[in-house]
Design a protein around this motif. Structure first.
Motif, mmCIF file in Angstrom:
data_model
loop_
_atom_site.group_PDB
_atom_site.id
_atom_site.type_symbol
_atom_site.label_atom_id
_atom_site.label_comp_id
_atom_site.label_asym_id
_atom_site.label_seq_id
_atom_site.Cartn_x
_atom_site.Cartn_y
_atom_site.Cartn_z
ATOM 1 N N ILE A 121 10.387 1.705 20.407
ATOM 2 C CA ILE A 121 9.651 2.395 19.349
ATOM 3 C C ILE A 121 10.528 2.413 18.106
ATOM 4 O O ILE A 121 11.697 2.782 18.179
ATOM 5 C CB ILE A 121 9.307 3.859 19.749
ATOM 6 N N SER A 122 9.970 2.003 16.982
ATOM 7 C CA SER A 122 10.747 2.005 15.732
ATOM 8 C C SER A 122 9.901 2.557 14.586
ATOM 9 O O SER A 122 8.670 2.521 14.628
ATOM 10 C CB SER A 122 11.249 0.595 15.392
ATOM 11 N N ALA A 123 10.579 3.102 13.579
ATOM 12 C CA ALA A 123 9.901 3.688 12.412
ATOM 13 C C ALA A 123 10.458 3.044 11.159
ATOM 14 O O ALA A 123 11.676 2.815 11.049
ATOM 15 C CB ALA A 123 10.117 5.202 12.379
ATOM 16 N N TRP A 124 9.568 2.776 10.177
ATOM 17 C CA TRP A 124 9.946 2.029 8.981
ATOM 18 C C TRP A 124 9.382 2.702 7.727
ATOM 19 O O TRP A 124 8.257 3.213 7.735
ATOM 20 C CB TRP A 124 9.429 0.587 9.078
ATOM 21 N N ILE A 125 10.179 2.681 6.670
ATOM 22 C CA ILE A 125 9.743 3.205 5.364
ATOM 23 C C ILE A 125 10.044 2.160 4.302
ATOM 24 O O ILE A 125 10.798 1.212 4.520
ATOM 25 C CB ILE A 125 10.455 4.530 5.019
ATOM 26 N N ILE A 126 9.446 2.339 3.118
ATOM 27 C CA ILE A 126 9.672 1.373 2.044
ATOM 28 C C ILE A 126 10.860 1.837 1.172
ATOM 29 O O ILE A 126 11.285 2.978 1.255
ATOM 30 C CB ILE A 126 8.425 1.184 1.179
ATOM 31 N N ARG B 242 10.965 -6.165 3.267
ATOM 32 C CA ARG B 242 11.582 -5.105 2.455
ATOM 33 C C ARG B 242 11.225 -3.696 2.930
ATOM 34 O O ARG B 242 11.016 -2.779 2.154
ATOM 35 C CB ARG B 242 11.236 -5.287 0.981
ATOM 36 N N PHE B 243 11.164 -3.522 4.268
ATOM 37 C CA PHE B 243 11.088 -2.198 4.872
ATOM 38 C C PHE B 243 12.488 -1.770 5.297
ATOM 39 O O PHE B 243 13.359 -2.612 5.554
ATOM 40 C CB PHE B 243 10.189 -2.213 6.110
ATOM 41 N N ARG B 244 12.692 -0.468 5.423
ATOM 42 C CA ARG B 244 13.959 0.071 5.897
ATOM 43 C C ARG B 244 13.715 0.906 7.150
ATOM 44 O O ARG B 244 12.722 1.641 7.223
ATOM 45 C CB ARG B 244 14.612 0.965 4.833
ATOM 46 N N PRO B 245 14.614 0.815 8.141
ATOM 47 C CA PRO B 245 14.459 1.665 9.329
ATOM 48 C C PRO B 245 14.795 3.105 8.993
ATOM 49 O O PRO B 245 15.619 3.372 8.124
ATOM 50 C CB PRO B 245 15.475 1.073 10.319
ATOM 51 N N VAL B 246 14.160 4.028 9.681
ATOM 52 C CA VAL B 246 14.443 5.446 9.460
ATOM 53 C C VAL B 246 14.580 6.130 10.813
ATOM 54 O O VAL B 246 13.820 5.870 11.742
ATOM 55 C CB VAL B 246 13.337 6.109 8.610
ATOM 56 N N ASN B 247 15.582 6.981 10.923
ATOM 57 C CA ASN B 247 15.822 7.709 12.167
ATOM 58 C C ASN B 247 15.138 9.067 12.085
ATOM 59 O O ASN B 247 15.587 9.953 11.376
ATOM 60 C CB ASN B 247 17.330 7.881 12.385
ATOM 61 N N VAL C 25 16.833 5.794 25.368
ATOM 62 C CA VAL C 25 18.112 5.575 24.695
ATOM 63 C C VAL C 25 17.850 5.216 23.236
ATOM 64 O O VAL C 25 16.843 4.582 22.909
ATOM 65 C CB VAL C 25 18.942 4.456 25.373
ATOM 66 N N THR C 26 18.748 5.658 22.374
ATOM 67 C CA THR C 26 18.639 5.279 20.961
ATOM 68 C C THR C 26 19.300 3.921 20.771
ATOM 69 O O THR C 26 20.353 3.655 21.327
ATOM 70 C CB THR C 26 19.339 6.319 20.064
ATOM 71 N N ASN C 27 18.637 3.080 20.029
ATOM 72 C CA ASN C 27 19.155 1.741 19.772
ATOM 73 C C ASN C 27 18.656 1.331 18.394
ATOM 74 O O ASN C 27 17.517 0.918 18.240
ATOM 75 C CB ASN C 27 18.673 0.753 20.840
ATOM 76 N N ARG C 28 19.510 1.503 17.386
ATOM 77 C CA ARG C 28 19.077 1.260 16.020
ATOM 78 C C ARG C 28 18.325 -0.069 15.935
ATOM 79 O O ARG C 28 18.810 -1.071 16.456
ATOM 80 C CB ARG C 28 20.318 1.239 15.094
ATOM 81 N N PRO C 29 17.131 -0.069 15.378
ATOM 82 C CA PRO C 29 16.576 0.970 14.512
ATOM 83 C C PRO C 29 15.557 1.881 15.182
ATOM 84 O O PRO C 29 14.616 2.339 14.515
ATOM 85 C CB PRO C 29 15.907 0.137 13.430
ATOM 86 N N GLY C 30 15.658 2.150 16.482
ATOM 87 C CA GLY C 30 14.656 2.997 17.110
ATOM 88 C C GLY C 30 15.077 3.524 18.457
ATOM 89 O O GLY C 30 16.257 3.771 18.714
ATOM 90 N N MET D 69 0.818 -1.215 0.000
ATOM 91 C CA MET D 69 0.000 0.000 0.000
ATOM 92 C C MET D 69 0.854 1.269 0.000
ATOM 93 O O MET D 69 0.337 2.371 0.108
ATOM 94 C CB MET D 69 -0.950 -0.017 1.199
ATOM 95 N N SER D 70 2.184 1.102 -0.079
ATOM 96 C CA SER D 70 3.136 2.221 -0.168
ATOM 97 C C SER D 70 2.958 3.249 0.943
ATOM 98 O O SER D 70 2.779 4.446 0.696
ATOM 99 C CB SER D 70 3.019 2.918 -1.525
ATOM 100 N N PRO D 71 3.023 2.816 2.198
ATOM 101 C CA PRO D 71 2.881 3.789 3.287
ATOM 102 C C PRO D 71 4.085 4.731 3.362
ATOM 103 O O PRO D 71 5.202 4.355 3.013
ATOM 104 C CB PRO D 71 2.815 2.900 4.532
ATOM 105 N N LYS D 72 3.832 5.923 3.813
ATOM 106 C CA LYS D 72 4.910 6.877 4.024
ATOM 107 C C LYS D 72 5.704 6.504 5.269
ATOM 108 O O LYS D 72 6.901 6.765 5.371
ATOM 109 C CB LYS D 72 4.323 8.277 4.183
ATOM 110 N N LEU D 73 5.026 5.861 6.223
ATOM 111 C CA LEU D 73 5.650 5.532 7.496
ATOM 112 C C LEU D 73 4.883 4.399 8.171
ATOM 113 O O LEU D 73 3.657 4.322 8.070
ATOM 114 C CB LEU D 73 5.618 6.776 8.405
ATOM 115 N N VAL D 74 5.624 3.502 8.833
ATOM 116 C CA VAL D 74 5.035 2.505 9.731
ATOM 117 C C VAL D 74 5.700 2.684 11.086
ATOM 118 O O VAL D 74 6.933 2.629 11.190
ATOM 119 C CB VAL D 74 5.241 1.060 9.228
ATOM 120 N N LEU D 75 4.893 2.920 12.119
ATOM 121 C CA LEU D 75 5.427 3.138 13.468
ATOM 122 C C LEU D 75 5.018 1.974 14.368
ATOM 123 O O LEU D 75 3.849 1.570 14.385
ATOM 124 C CB LEU D 75 4.895 4.455 14.042
#
Length: 423
Positions: free
Chosen positions: A418-423, A371-376, A400-405, A280-286
């Motif tokens: 908490i993590s954020a994901w983009i396509i 096939r999602f990518r983490p985003v900071n 604390v920051t801990n990739r990917p969130g 569905m090509s989301p701009k963001l998945v939280l």
């Protein structure tokens, strides 16, 4: 309890020697906590191996040391002991079914559960931090979009979405057109949320559409979501996505590993779901999840992880109670809410075990498979979240920051991620 359960996990290799009942009255706080840990681990080991007689003896000893009105370790031990007893009794399906029928008439109603959730939100900074981070992240990502569609995968909390509508209304181009879809199997929650959000949007003079979907996450399909091509789309899951892992099916209801299960089929439902979101090509998945490994196949591994994780949760409840911010009755309500998670993690297997929490690193693998990518996107959100922690007036909370969130910690013990994901 924190002195007996430091930042390292409980040691499974602790002595399995049981204390004599005569010691129960002579133990100090620290000694009692250590004995309780030993007894719980011993009992779990016996329950796992089917040695019911020895497990029963352990539970008798635990009952002399644990107490639902004692210190935090005693209260925690009482919850885990009850969960172990529940696990044991499930081996006798007739006995368990008879008791479970009675439980249908004595279990708390939905209103009670919602009160507990509300009390949790008000008593701890966790939910406030989630909402600040999620709201700020969504606003930063979508402030220039004119048509916004947010899909709430199960939280249904008006506090979060009313806050988001207010912030979006102050955007650089004025109020955008907003649609919020909420997915929940609780129709009353959906109805209540709709009334509140429609009223809020009207007060903000904001074009608004509410789309309630009375369905579970596992029953959700793409066509239900009514996605339009011109929408900026975002998915938000708060402490819900892990329920889809119940469909892994690699453990059967008799607590044995299903050796015939094709490993490639594990997590199929989750992978299909994430791929559906991506299509569905989301701009963001939280994603907000409990930061612990409660989906381990081996029962003892899961038990130890649960004991370690919930010791931090009970410590934080104890601290809030000691500051006078909650009453004794509220404390019991909160511990009952948490106790239901413990019961499910310890006592249940197969399709009944829905509390399958996993750490952020494992979620990263799952999202990468889809096939999602983490985003900071945390810079501004971190500042606001820090203000929340400082404003609550309680020491011990940290982000604390801990990739990917991000991880929210209690005395350096991670509780939520908490993590954020983009396509």
């Amino acid at each position: 309890m924190s002195s007996s359960l430091p930042s390292m996990k409980p040691d499974v290799t602790l002595s399995l020697t049981l204390p004599s009942s005569s010691l129960s009255h002579s133990l100090n706080h620290e000694e009692r906590s250590v004995k309780l840990i030993q007894l719980l681990l011993t009992c779990a080991n016996h329950a796992s191996s089917g040695n019911i007689d020895r497990a029963d003896k352990c539970l008798c000893r635990i009952s002399h040391l644990a107490s639902v009105t004692g210190d935090s370790m005693q209260r925690l031990a009482a919850r885990f002991a009850a969960a172990l007893a529940n696990r044991i009794i499930r081996r006798w399906s007739g006995v368990y079914s008879a008791l479970n029928q009675l439980e249908l008439f004595t279990s708390p109603n939905l209103g009670w559960a919602r009160e507990a959730h509300s009390m949790f939100s008000k008593s701890f900074p966790y939910m406030t931090i989630f909402y600040v981070v999620l709201t700020q992240t969504l606003v930063e990502a979508m402030s220039w979009d004119r048509v916004i569609h947010i899909i709430d995968m199960g939280s249904g909390d008006p506090q979060l979405w009313a806050q988001l509508l207010t912030k979006l209304s102050l955007g650089p181009m004025g109020p955008p057109e907003v649609k919020i879809t909420c997915v929940s199997d609780n129709k009353k929650l959906l109805d209540d949320l709709g009334i509140i959000l429609m009223k809020e949007a009207k007060s903000l003079d904001m074009p608004f559409q509410y789309n309630p979907l009375n369905v579970t996450l596992s029953g959700l399909t793409q066509d239900m979501l009514d996605i339009r091509p011109d929408e900026a789309l975002a998915f938000v899951s708060i402490l819900n996505l892990h329920v889809l892992l119940v469909d892994d099916g690699h453990v059967d209801t008799r607590f044995k590993v299903n050796k015939n299960q094709d490993p490639s089929m594990e997590n199929k439902k989750m992978l299909e779901f994430l791929r559906m979101l991506r299509s569905m090509s989301p701009k963001l998945v939280l994603l907000v999840e409990q930061e612990s490994d409660h989906n381990l196949t081996r029962f003892m591994d899961r038990f130890v992880e649960g004991l370690h994780y919930y010791s931090a949760v009970f410590d934080s409840i104890d601290t809030i109670f000691n500051t006078g911010k909650i009453s004794g009755e509220d404390r019991v309500r909160l511990e009952d809410m948490v106790g239901k998670e413990i019961l499910n993690i310890v006592a249940c297997e197969g399709l009944e075990r829905v509390e399958r929490h996993e750490r952020i690193a494992r979620w990263a693998i799952r999202f990468s498979w889809a096939r999602f990518r983490p985003v900071n996107v945390w810079a501004e959100a971190m500042k606001e979240a820090q203000h929340v922690i400082e404003g609550c007036g309680l020491a011990g909370y940290k982000i604390v920051t801990n990739r990917p969130g991000l991880m929210i910690c209690w005395h350096d013990r991670p509780i939520y991620s908490i993590s954020a994901w983009i396509i």
